[in-house]
Design a protein around this motif. Structure first.
Motif, PDB file in Angstrom:
ATOM      1  N   ILE A   1       8.467 -20.837   9.825  1.00 43.85           N
ATOM      2  CA  ILE A   1       8.172 -19.641   9.034  1.00 43.85           C
ATOM      3  C   ILE A   1       8.471 -18.375   9.829  1.00 43.85           C
ATOM      4  O   ILE A   1       8.380 -17.266   9.300  1.00 43.85           O
ATOM      5  CB  ILE A   1       6.688 -19.633   8.566  1.00 43.85           C
ATOM      6  CG1 ILE A   1       5.752 -19.629   9.778  1.00 43.85           C
ATOM      7  CG2 ILE A   1       6.416 -20.813   7.648  1.00 43.85           C
ATOM      8  CD1 ILE A   1       4.280 -19.477   9.411  1.00 43.85           C
ATOM      9  N   GLN A   2       8.824 -18.531  11.092  1.00 46.16           N
ATOM     10  CA  GLN A   2       9.100 -17.382  11.952  1.00 46.16           C
ATOM     11  C   GLN A   2      10.549 -16.914  11.776  1.00 46.16           C
ATOM     12  O   GLN A   2      11.465 -17.718  11.647  1.00 46.16           O
ATOM     13  CB  GLN A   2       8.893 -17.764  13.423  1.00 46.16           C
ATOM     14  CG  GLN A   2       7.471 -18.146  13.764  1.00 46.16           C
ATOM     15  CD  GLN A   2       6.583 -16.924  13.951  1.00 46.16           C
ATOM     16  OE1 GLN A   2       7.063 -15.820  14.111  1.00 46.16           O
ATOM     17  NE2 GLN A   2       5.279 -17.145  13.921  1.00 46.16           N
ATOM     18  N   GLN A   3      10.745 -15.599  11.781  1.00 48.35           N
ATOM     19  CA  GLN A   3      12.082 -15.033  11.803  1.00 48.35           C
ATOM     20  C   GLN A   3      12.517 -14.903  13.260  1.00 48.35           C
ATOM     21  O   GLN A   3      11.789 -14.347  14.074  1.00 48.35           O
ATOM     22  CB  GLN A   3      12.099 -13.659  11.119  1.00 48.35           C
ATOM     23  CG  GLN A   3      11.807 -13.701   9.626  1.00 48.35           C
ATOM     24  CD  GLN A   3      12.830 -14.526   8.859  1.00 48.35           C
ATOM     25  OE1 GLN A   3      14.039 -14.421   9.099  1.00 48.35           O
ATOM     26  NE2 GLN A   3      12.341 -15.355   7.944  1.00 48.35           N
ATOM     27  N   MET A   4      13.677 -15.401  13.583  1.00 48.42           N
ATOM     28  CA  MET A   4      14.123 -15.385  14.979  1.00 48.42           C
ATOM     29  C   MET A   4      15.453 -14.655  15.111  1.00 48.42           C
ATOM     30  O   MET A   4      16.433 -15.005  14.445  1.00 48.42           O
ATOM     31  CB  MET A   4      14.259 -16.817  15.512  1.00 48.42           C
ATOM     32  CG  MET A   4      12.943 -17.577  15.488  1.00 48.42           C
ATOM     33  SD  MET A   4      13.083 -19.229  16.180  1.00 48.42           S
ATOM     34  CE  MET A   4      11.676 -20.029  15.378  1.00 48.42           C
ATOM     35  N   ASP A   5      15.457 -13.644  15.967  1.00 46.16           N
ATOM     36  CA  ASP A   5      16.661 -12.883  16.250  1.00 46.16           C
ATOM     37  C   ASP A   5      17.164 -13.301  17.631  1.00 46.16           C
ATOM     38  O   ASP A   5      16.630 -12.882  18.652  1.00 46.16           O
ATOM     39  CB  ASP A   5      16.370 -11.382  16.216  1.00 46.16           C
ATOM     40  CG  ASP A   5      17.621 -10.550  16.401  1.00 46.16           C
ATOM     41  OD1 ASP A   5      18.696 -11.138  16.667  1.00 46.16           O
ATOM     42  OD2 ASP A   5      17.541  -9.312  16.295  1.00 46.16           O
ATOM     43  N   PHE A   6      18.197 -14.147  17.647  1.00 42.22           N
ATOM     44  CA  PHE A   6      18.692 -14.683  18.909  1.00 42.22           C
ATOM     45  C   PHE A   6      19.564 -13.694  19.680  1.00 42.22           C
ATOM     46  O   PHE A   6      20.093 -14.022  20.739  1.00 42.22           O
ATOM     47  CB  PHE A   6      19.470 -15.983  18.659  1.00 42.22           C
ATOM     48  CG  PHE A   6      18.585 -17.153  18.330  1.00 42.22           C
ATOM     49  CD1 PHE A   6      18.017 -17.918  19.326  1.00 42.22           C
ATOM     50  CD2 PHE A   6      18.299 -17.481  17.004  1.00 42.22           C
ATOM     51  CE1 PHE A   6      17.199 -18.992  19.037  1.00 42.22           C
ATOM     52  CE2 PHE A   6      17.477 -18.553  16.696  1.00 42.22           C
ATOM     53  CZ  PHE A   6      16.918 -19.312  17.714  1.00 42.22           C
ATOM     54  N   ARG A   7      19.697 -12.477  19.153  1.00 42.59           N
ATOM     55  CA  ARG A   7      20.512 -11.476  19.858  1.00 42.59           C
ATOM     56  C   ARG A   7      19.728 -10.755  20.949  1.00 42.59           C
ATOM     57  O   ARG A   7      20.314 -10.157  21.837  1.00 42.59           O
ATOM     58  CB  ARG A   7      21.050 -10.445  18.861  1.00 42.59           C
ATOM     59  CG  ARG A   7      22.043 -11.023  17.846  1.00 42.59           C
ATOM     60  CD  ARG A   7      22.350 -10.033  16.754  1.00 42.59           C
ATOM     61  NE  ARG A   7      21.149  -9.715  15.982  1.00 42.59           N
ATOM     62  CZ  ARG A   7      21.135  -8.857  14.959  1.00 42.59           C
ATOM     63  NH1 ARG A   7      22.235  -8.225  14.606  1.00 42.59           N
ATOM     64  NH2 ARG A   7      20.012  -8.633  14.302  1.00 42.59           N
ATOM     65  N   ARG A   8      18.408 -10.814  20.887  1.00 44.98           N
ATOM     66  CA  ARG A   8      17.620 -10.089  21.892  1.00 44.98           C
ATOM     67  C   ARG A   8      16.289 -10.804  22.136  1.00 44.98           C
ATOM     68  O   ARG A   8      15.789 -11.529  21.266  1.00 44.98           O
ATOM     69  CB  ARG A   8      17.360  -8.658  21.432  1.00 44.98           C
ATOM     70  CG  ARG A   8      16.645  -8.549  20.086  1.00 44.98           C
ATOM     71  CD  ARG A   8      16.475  -7.093  19.670  1.00 44.98           C
ATOM     72  NE  ARG A   8      17.762  -6.480  19.437  1.00 44.98           N
ATOM     73  CZ  ARG A   8      18.408  -6.532  18.273  1.00 44.98           C
ATOM     74  NH1 ARG A   8      17.870  -7.174  17.260  1.00 44.98           N
ATOM     75  NH2 ARG A   8      19.569  -5.943  18.108  1.00 44.98           N
ATOM     76  N   SER A   9      15.750 -10.603  23.326  1.00 43.20           N
ATOM     77  CA  SER A   9      14.450 -11.182  23.672  1.00 43.20           C
ATOM     78  C   SER A   9      13.751 -10.279  24.679  1.00 43.20           C
ATOM     79  O   SER A   9      14.386  -9.490  25.372  1.00 43.20           O
ATOM     80  CB  SER A   9      14.637 -12.586  24.260  1.00 43.20           C
ATOM     81  OG  SER A   9      15.384 -12.513  25.464  1.00 43.20           O
ATOM     82  N   LYS A  10      12.431 -10.403  24.760  1.00 45.67           N
ATOM     83  CA  LYS A  10      11.672  -9.523  25.653  1.00 45.67           C
ATOM     84  C   LYS A  10      10.654 -10.272  26.507  1.00 45.67           C
ATOM     85  O   LYS A  10      10.155  -9.753  27.493  1.00 45.67           O
ATOM     86  CB  LYS A  10      10.949  -8.452  24.831  1.00 45.67           C
ATOM     87  CG  LYS A  10       9.960  -9.049  23.811  1.00 45.67           C
ATOM     88  CD  LYS A  10       9.330  -7.955  22.948  1.00 45.67           C
ATOM     89  CE  LYS A  10       8.340  -8.563  21.952  1.00 45.67           C
ATOM     90  NZ  LYS A  10       7.741  -7.559  21.059  1.00 45.67           N
ATOM     91  N   LEU A  11      10.331 -11.514  26.139  1.00 46.71           N
ATOM     92  CA  LEU A  11       9.257 -12.239  26.807  1.00 46.71           C
ATOM     93  C   LEU A  11       9.756 -12.885  28.096  1.00 46.71           C
ATOM     94  O   LEU A  11      10.777 -13.573  28.107  1.00 46.71           O
ATOM     95  CB  LEU A  11       8.701 -13.319  25.875  1.00 46.71           C
ATOM     96  CG  LEU A  11       7.483 -14.108  26.381  1.00 46.71           C
ATOM     97  CD1 LEU A  11       6.288 -13.189  26.590  1.00 46.71           C
ATOM     98  CD2 LEU A  11       7.145 -15.222  25.394  1.00 46.71           C
ATOM     99  N   SER A  12       9.030 -12.672  29.207  1.00 49.47           N
ATOM    100  CA  SER A  12       9.428 -13.275  30.477  1.00 49.47           C
ATOM    101  C   SER A  12       8.264 -13.933  31.214  1.00 49.47           C
ATOM    102  O   SER A  12       8.444 -14.475  32.293  1.00 49.47           O
ATOM    103  CB  SER A  12      10.056 -12.207  31.388  1.00 49.47           C
ATOM    104  OG  SER A  12       9.120 -11.158  31.635  1.00 49.47           O
ATOM    105  N   ASN A  13       7.061 -13.900  30.605  1.00 49.90           N
ATOM    106  CA  ASN A  13       5.878 -14.435  31.266  1.00 49.90           C
ATOM    107  C   ASN A  13       5.302 -15.566  30.417  1.00 49.90           C
ATOM    108  O   ASN A  13       4.983 -15.383  29.239  1.00 49.90           O
ATOM    109  CB  ASN A  13       4.837 -13.318  31.441  1.00 49.90           C
ATOM    110  CG  ASN A  13       3.676 -13.759  32.326  1.00 49.90           C
ATOM    111  OD1 ASN A  13       3.231 -14.898  32.284  1.00 49.90           O
ATOM    112  ND2 ASN A  13       3.182 -12.827  33.133  1.00 49.90           N
TER     113      ASN A  13
END
Length: 891
Positions: free
Chosen positions: A308-320
């Motif tokens: 049900i999640q929308q996922m944008d594989f062009r960008r990410s921010k999580l590193s922890n």
């Protein structure tokens, strides 16, 4: 290879076993044996007879094993043979293996040992790994399969390795815009895949998914595996995990974490650590140590299309890994290597989902294509466990175009085998009468499936109607909204009671109470119930709204519409009457009126989109099985044309039904429709009344036998266009054998791969034929010794128009044209675009002057001759005067 020790040479050879057997199967056997013989690896003569007698993997496996047993020098010699063959046989699997060996170099043995034995772990971490593997072993060692409903309320479990059947997985980068239902679409691609396996597609074994990819030139960290519903994505992942647990492959991964998106949908915002421990709580004490080495971790996520999640594989921010985020951000950050850099991740999804995401971030994209022919038979044998029953069932399905084509999908195989098991149950003998009573269409298949379930559950007529209505309304809601997974709210909204034993035969549940999800046994069963509800609870407005869904360009409702039309056939729905009472005849009339309206509206369609839409309605007509209705819908049209509309074998089967329903269609044009040899076979039964047939631009190489069969059974065919089809020797030989018995007057074989070696066959066919008047052989390479045979045959034929343009003719063979002057019927001759010089002029002059009938030579100015010289020759022949006056404007 020479620098490796004996043990390492053997280890490398065994590591690539699956790849090598597949390469041996798909590269010319004569070429391989010739190379092996030249390098003194083995005696080719001893193996040629074996190769001719064996089928499938038997010979490649034997050759592989024999070379292994011959020892070091034989194995190295074999690798040298493959290296030498890559230029002439650029098989993608061969290129991939050689590329991996070249790029991995000295580290290859280390990689093999790491995949075999894994990393050295400290005792506590090793203990956690062992506990984790035991947990996953219990989850994956058995394959859960639903039993024929009514025999037991519990699904049956099989040992995975006993039940698992290999699937075709190929490299791909194609994700279509879904112009048609994805099951049928991938069915067409499956046929193309079988043709390309030898030359164009790389076969991806499970142990190859995270190895060097020569297309992206790297070892992939992120892999996408796509496949249509029921094709085996989840089972493939289960087998992958099982093989890791049992040490068969990829021990370089110390920990493998397997998740289903549908189980993660309710997690909300979580950290990566929380997500892992939610499913694997026993790892809590070691989670920190586990995540310290990302390169040792593999994450598997099954069913992206169910998230049900929308996922944008062009960008990410999580590193922890400790920060809470939504699931989509966690997955994207793992893929983009921002989170746990160095880890590996594999995601599975339906192809439809991938049209809306950026797939460029994945270093390998593979698609599951399902079962090959032999694998389908293996599945039937494993399902029935009885040789006679499995063979009869498989033979029956193999003779049914639609059912057999869908058998490339494992879950379809299960449904078909389940229904046939129901039909065979309690039958003392399986006779011909019983076989003829088996379901003929997909609609009848599912009617039989549901009827047998209802028969095995004591249910009042009213109760059954109520249940099927509620399930049907929920099913249609899902079809129209691309929804496969339902939860408790959906069940309550549509009044579906899942604790009912009957409904549990149609719906599967997953997850843990109280957070359960529900899916239909198969997407197609969902589509069937969506259609059935309109016949149980008919509402003109609701039905019309549903019929209007044919305007959706994404193909979501194609099979649903076919079920509506299939249920409009009274004999198809009659089996349900004893269980649910009478089904609506008003609904049936409503659907039939819609069919007529759609066909009438698209009778004169010109765009590819409209022609495809017309073909989809024809699919509905075939599912309805009413030939009178089909004939009525076609009206008085005498010509049918589908230019540049790709036709898969099922489409061809549908066209066969439509054409067979009408006695008025005389002209059929299917140019540039990418018809395969299998498609030709499907069309043949309906071509008996066609007078003009055009199959140009279809790559019918290898279809000679089928085309010959069609000609033999058609005594009305006058014009046949087979140009631009890569036809060659064997095809031409087959065609020429039946040409003498045909009534063909106009035959176009231009732009094929016909060589002078086929001139003898052409001569034989022409010599014994009394009807042929026009023959086009242009753009083939006909020059050579056997060209004389063809010219001799043509000199006594009935042919009036002959095109020999651009056939590779040079001065040496021009004298062989002179016998054409003896043909008293020949009026037009085209010899243009051949390399003829002035030195051969006398022979052309002799041909012209001797002929009593020749009146026209097309484009003679194309010769490398002075036009005035040619005009002088023609000017001496009175019959040519008017012709050259018209062409050049003077007399």
């Amino acid at each position: 290879m020479h620098k490796y020790q004996d043990s390492s040479v053997r280890m490398i050879y065994e590591y690539y076993k699956d790849d090598l057997i597949n390469i041996l199967k798909n590269i010319d056997t004569h070429a391989i044996l010739r190379q092996l013989s030249e390098k003194n690896v083995l005696n080719a003569e001893n193996y040629m007879s074996i190769a001719n007698e064996c089928e499938g993997d038997v010979f490649p496996a034997k050759l592989y094993q024999d070379i292994l047993e011959l020892g070091r020098e034989a194995v190295i010699g074999f690798w040298e043979c493959l290296y030498a063959l890559q230029k002439d046989y650029p098989n993608p699997d061969l290129l991939a293996v050689l590329d991996e060996i070249n790029h991995t170099g000295e580290h290859l043995v280390h990689q093999i040992l790491l995949d075999k034995h894994g990393h050295l772990l400290d005792p506590d971490l090793k203990a956690s790994q062992n506990e984790h593997k035991q947990h996953l072993l219990k989850k994956t060692e058995n394959l859960v399969e639903h039993r024929p409903p009514g025999t037991t309320l519990e699904p049956q479990e099989f040992y995975l390795n006993e039940r698992y059947v290999n699937l075709i997985v190929v490299s791909t980068d194609e994700f279509r815009e879904r112009p048609q239902n994805e099951l049928k679409q991938t069915g067409a691609k499956h046929e193309e895949c079988l043709k390309k396996m030898k030359t164009g597609l790389e076969h991806i074994f499970p142990n190859k998914l995270f190895r060097w990819n020569h297309q992206s030139q790297c070892v992939p960290h992120a892999v996408m595996v796509s496949g249509v519903p029921g094709i085996g994505k989840t089972t493939l992942v289960q087998k992958f995990v099982y093989d890791w647990v049992t040490g068969k492959h990829y021990q370089r991964f110390a920990f493998v974490f397997f998740f289903r998106f549908r189980d993660l949908n309710r997690l909300g915002e979580v950290s990566l650590e929380d997500m892992i421990l939610h499913q694997y709580p026993y790892l809590e004490n070691q989670i920190g140590s586990i995540l310290e080495h990302p390169e040792r971790l593999l994450f598997l996520f099954d069913g992206l299309d169910e998230s049900i999640q929308q996922m944008d594989f062009r960008r990410s921010k999580l590193s922890n890994s400790k920060v809470k985020e939504n699931l989509g951000e966690i997955v994207v950050s793992l893929v983009r290597q921002r989170l746990l850099k160095g880890c590996s991740i594999m995601i599975t999804s339906r192809p439809t989902k991938l049209t809306s995401i950026d797939t460029g971030v994945f270093q390998r994209i593979a698609e599951i294509m399902g079962f090959l022919y032999g694998d389908r038979l293996i599945y039937f044998k494993k399902h029935f466990g009885n040789e006679e029953l499995s063979e009869k069932a498989f033979q029956y399905v193999h003779e049914n175009d639609t059912l057999y084509t869908f058998c490339y999908i494992p879950s379809y195989c299960w449904i078909i085998c389940t229904v046939l098991s129901m039909c065979f149950r309690d039958q003392p003998t399986i006779n011909d009468t019983m076989m003829t009573s088996l379901p003929k269409t997909v609609t009848q298949l599912f009617v039989t499936f549901v009827s047998n379930i209802l028969a095995n559950h004591s249910q009042t007529e009213e109760g059954a109607r109520e249940l099927l209505t509620s399930i049907g309304l929920m099913a249609e809601h899902g079809v129209m909204n691309h929804m496969l997974v339902f939860d408790k709210r959906h069940l309550e909204s549509f009044s579906v009671t899942h604790d009912n034993h009957l409904s549990s035969c149609f719906l599967m549940e997953s997850g843990q109470p109280p957070e359960l999800d529900y899916t239909f046994l198969h997407l197609t069963l969902q589509e069937f119930f969506a259609a059935l509800v309109h016949f149980i609870n008919y509402s003109p407005d609701k039905l019309q709204k549903s019929l209007n869904c044919d305007s959706y360009k994404d193909g979501r409702a194609e099979i649903f519409l076919q079920f509506l039309c299939g249920l409009s056939d009274s004999s198809s729905r009659s089996m349900l009457k004893s269980h649910v009472g009478k089904l609506s005849t008003q609904a049936a009339r409503h659907v039939i009126s819609w069919i007529k309206e759609k066909i009438e509206k698209r009778q004169t369609s010109t765009s590819e989109e409209e022609k495809r839409a017309l073909l989809n309605v024809f699919h509905c007509l075939k599912e309805n099985r009413n030939k009178d209705l089909a004939s009525q819908c076609l009206g008085s049209r005498t010509r049918f044309e589908l230019f540049d509309v790709p036709l898969n074998p099922i489409d061809c089967s549908v066209l066969s039904f439509i054409l067979d329903s009408s006695e008025k269609i005389e002209e059929l044009s299917l140019n540039e429709c990418r018809i395969s040899a299998e498609g030709v076979r499907k069309l043949l039964p309906a071509l008996h009344g066609i007078k003009e047939l055009s199959l140009a631009h279809n790559n019918l190489h290898g279809s000679g036998t089928d085309l010959a069969s069609g000609i033999r059974n058609n005594q009305t065919l006058k014009t046949l266009d087979l140009s631009h089809n890569n036809l060659e020797g064997p095809d031409i030989s087959e065609l020429m054998e039946v040409l003498p018995t045909s009534q063909i007057e106009n035959l176009d074989l231009s732009h094929n791969k016909i060589t002078e070696e086929s001139c003898t066959d052409l001569a034989s066919g022409i010599r014994n034929n009394k009807t042929l008047r026009k023959l086009f052989l242009d753009n083939n390479n006909l020059e050579g010794p056997h060209f004389r045979d063809l010219m001799t045959a043509l000199s006594t034929s009935q042919i009036e128009t002959l095109c020999l343009m651009k056939i590779g003719l040079t001065d040496e063979y021009v004298p062989l044209l002179v016998p054409l002057s003896e043909n008293e019927n020949l009026i037009e001759l085209d010899l243009s675009s051949n390399t003829i010089s002035e030195a051969a002029l006398s022979h052309i002059r002799e041909l012209i002057m001797k002929s009593s009938s020749l009146k026209k030579i097309e484009s003679f100015q194309a010769y490398n001759l002075d036009n005035r010289t040619f005009l002088y020759i023609l000017g001496q022949k009175e019959s040519f005067h008017q012709e050259w006056q018209n062409q050049f404007g003077f007399g």
